[in-house]
Design an enzyme around this catalytic site. Structure first.
Site, PDB file in Angstrom:
ATOM      1  N   ASN A   1     -12.413 -17.237  71.018  1.00 54.79           N
ATOM      2  CA  ASN A   1     -13.466 -16.293  70.661  1.00 54.79           C
ATOM      3  C   ASN A   1     -14.574 -16.437  71.688  1.00 54.79           C
ATOM      4  OD1 ASN A   1     -15.315 -14.583  69.397  1.00 54.79           O
ATOM      5  ND2 ASN A   1     -16.052 -16.185  68.021  1.00 54.79           N
TER       6      ASN A   1
ATOM      7  N   GLY B   1     -12.423  -8.852  63.875  1.00 47.24           N
ATOM      8  CA  GLY B   1     -11.449  -8.244  64.763  1.00 47.24           C
ATOM      9  C   GLY B   1     -10.421  -7.471  63.980  1.00 47.24           C
TER      10      GLY B   1
ATOM     11  N   TYR C   1     -25.540  -9.138  62.446  1.00 50.22           N
ATOM     12  CA  TYR C   1     -24.479  -8.185  62.136  1.00 50.22           C
ATOM     13  C   TYR C   1     -23.094  -8.792  61.930  1.00 50.22           C
ATOM     14  CZ  TYR C   1     -21.141  -4.346  62.778  1.00 50.22           C
ATOM     15  OH  TYR C   1     -20.112  -3.469  62.617  1.00 50.22           O
TER      16      TYR C   1
END
Length: 499
Positions: A119, A43, A260
């Site tokens: 999250n 983030g 990723y």
């Protein structure tokens, strides 16, 4: 050509973030800062810390990178000496990047304080928020994370822990929560374990909770356990108490963490991310070989896969692209022109490496395809004779609802074009993807889950749970038998823990 009729928009709802918490040290604020720094990749648009100073919670937060937020004024110095803290780094989707949504959120009640870091994404957030507002709740943010605070406060359960359990059982979707009160730190994970969440311990005995094990390494903590699906962990001055708020659990960790999002030095449920990505590259080479001279990985998350691909085909793995580490992600740029400029600022082709070569370009994923097109053009302009694109994940066809920013099927290239059309659009000589089976094999989870232990819904349309408030937007896909949904789990599963 793939039909373009069945498209759904989920703008402004999904986000991918990093959370960190610690209890029981006078350096809590500093440790949290360092832990968040290790999670900055999760983030980059907002950061915050709530710290416990002499039994009073204090909030510091702002827009931008962690270092920028805490370099302003005396924000970090003012919370030094705190004995516990939680922190958050946020990736915000379009339209929701405002200060009131930056976490951790902090609520001041007449008899207590409560801070929260989250999250994930709640799939029943619209319904819950409407019900709470109808009952008189006043929200201070547009974030779904605030819903949990209202549910806890409105609970009539006898203890705070019971209130938290009751509130968590009303939530659906993906969530890893850290809660901080003046008396304790709490960690909770959704019943499916969609998001990664770990507990570590410092050499001096204090417990640390974080989104990824890499953050534990940075602060010198040893990984001692994974937070399990449905678990509620309480950490206070007496130590750590492990409890469950539900016995109906299963494991469906998001495959994109391995592909990723997570750092390559993180371990998720016993699987090292770098190792998994390298195996993805090797499996991709076995499934989709190509005659070429060199392999070039797209920095940084594709370098491990490129290494595995090159080794499997006995090809040189070359640094044909160089990344400027100080440029933000290109997929968050709001216009195509800006994305193109961002790619050029972010990456440079090394002409002396790729000139007159048949290049295999290995990337972790294709979303819109625009970045891939720019990179292929860049390699050709640098003199590459051929550019063959190999993607170390399956093709993205469907949205995510559990906490990752996959906004619309309209933006997903694989949802709208055939393989031949995609190859032409990115201007490659060939294009191929890793299969879902190849991905599952590469990650190789050994957990006692009902299926693979992974969420692969954006590739194959098999969602591991109902999607509640999003169901109407996906009705056309369901009617066409392109997607399906598992029921919520009904029994408890047990996951493996670090030795």
């Amino acid at each position: 050509m793939v039909t373009k009729v069945m498209q759904t928009t989920v703008n402004g709802l999904n986000e991918e973030c990093g959370i960190f918490g610690i209890w029981g040290t006078t350096e809590a604020a500093e440790v949290t800062y360092y832990g968040l720094h290790a999670l900055q990749h999760r983030g980059q648009e907002g950061a915050g810390i709530v710290a416990n100073i002499d039994g009073r919670l204090r909030q510091e937060r702002g827009l931008g990178l962690l270092a920028d937020v805490f370099s302003k004024g005396d924000r970090l110095r003012d919370i030094m000496g705190a004995t516990s803290a939680i922190g958050h780094v946020r990736y915000a989707t379009s339209g929701s990047n405002s200060i009131e949504n930056i976490q951790p959120l902090l609520a001041h009640f007449s008899d207590s304080q409560l801070a929260l870091a989250h999250n994930g994404n709640l799939t029943n957030q619209v319904t819950l928020r409407r019900e709470l507002e109808d009952q008189g709740a006043i929200f201070q943010s547009t974030s779904d994370s605030e819903i949990l605070m209202h549910l806890i406060r409105r609970s009539q359960a006898p203890t705070f822990t019971d209130k938290v359990k009751e509130a968590l059982n009303q939530l659906r979707g993906g969530f890893a929560f850290l809660l901080l009160t003046p008396d304790a730190l709490y960690a909770a994970l959704d019943p499916h374990g969609f998001r990664p969440f770990v507990i570590g311990q410092l050499p001096t005995g204090q417990y640390v909770a974080a989104s990824e094990s890499a953050a534990l390494n940075v602060v010198g903590a040893k990984l001692i356990r994974n937070v399990q699906p449905g678990e509620l962990i309480k950490i206070d001055n007496t130590g750590m108490q492990i409890d469950y708020y539900t016995d109906a659990t299963d494991l469906h960790i998001d495959a994109m963490e391995y592909i990723y999002f997570a750092r390559p030095d993180s371990d998720i449920y016993g699987v090292n991310v770098h190792t998994a990505r390298k195996r993805m590259g090797a499996n991709l080479a076995a499934e989709q070989p190509v005659a070429a001279d060199i392999v070039v990985g797209v920095p940084n998350s594709s370098l491990s896969a490129a290494s595995g691909f090159a080794e499997a085909l006995h090809l040189p793995n070359e640094m044909g692209l160089v990344k400027n580490q100080y440029i933000a992600r290109t997929f968050i740029e709001p216009t195509q022109e800006r994305r193109e400029h961002a790619v050029k600022m972010k990456l440079s082709a090394v002409s002396s490496v790729v000139k007159d070569k048949r290049v295999v370009l290995v990337d972790d994923s294709i979303v819109r395809g625009t970045t891939s097109m720019y990179i292929v053009r860049m390699l050709r302009e640098a003199g590459a004779k051929e550019v063959h694109v190999r993607i170390a994940s399956p093709a993205f066809k469907y949205p995510s609802f559990y906490g990752i920013d996959m906004q619309t099927t309209a933006e997903l290239m694989a949802a709208n074009y055939s393989l031949a059309e995609m190859t032409a659009k990115i201007e490659a000589d060939s294009l191929a993807f890793l299969s879902v089976d190849g991905l599952v094999d590469a990650i190789g989870l050994q957990e006692q889950a009902s299926g693979t232990g992974l969420t692969t819904a954006y590739f194959d349309g098999h969602y591991p749970s109902p999607i509640y408030d999003y169901a109407e937007s996906m009705q056309a896909f369901e009617d066409a038998h392109l997607v399906d949904y598992m029921e919520e789990p009904t029994c408890k599963m047990h996951t493996l823990q670090p030795e």
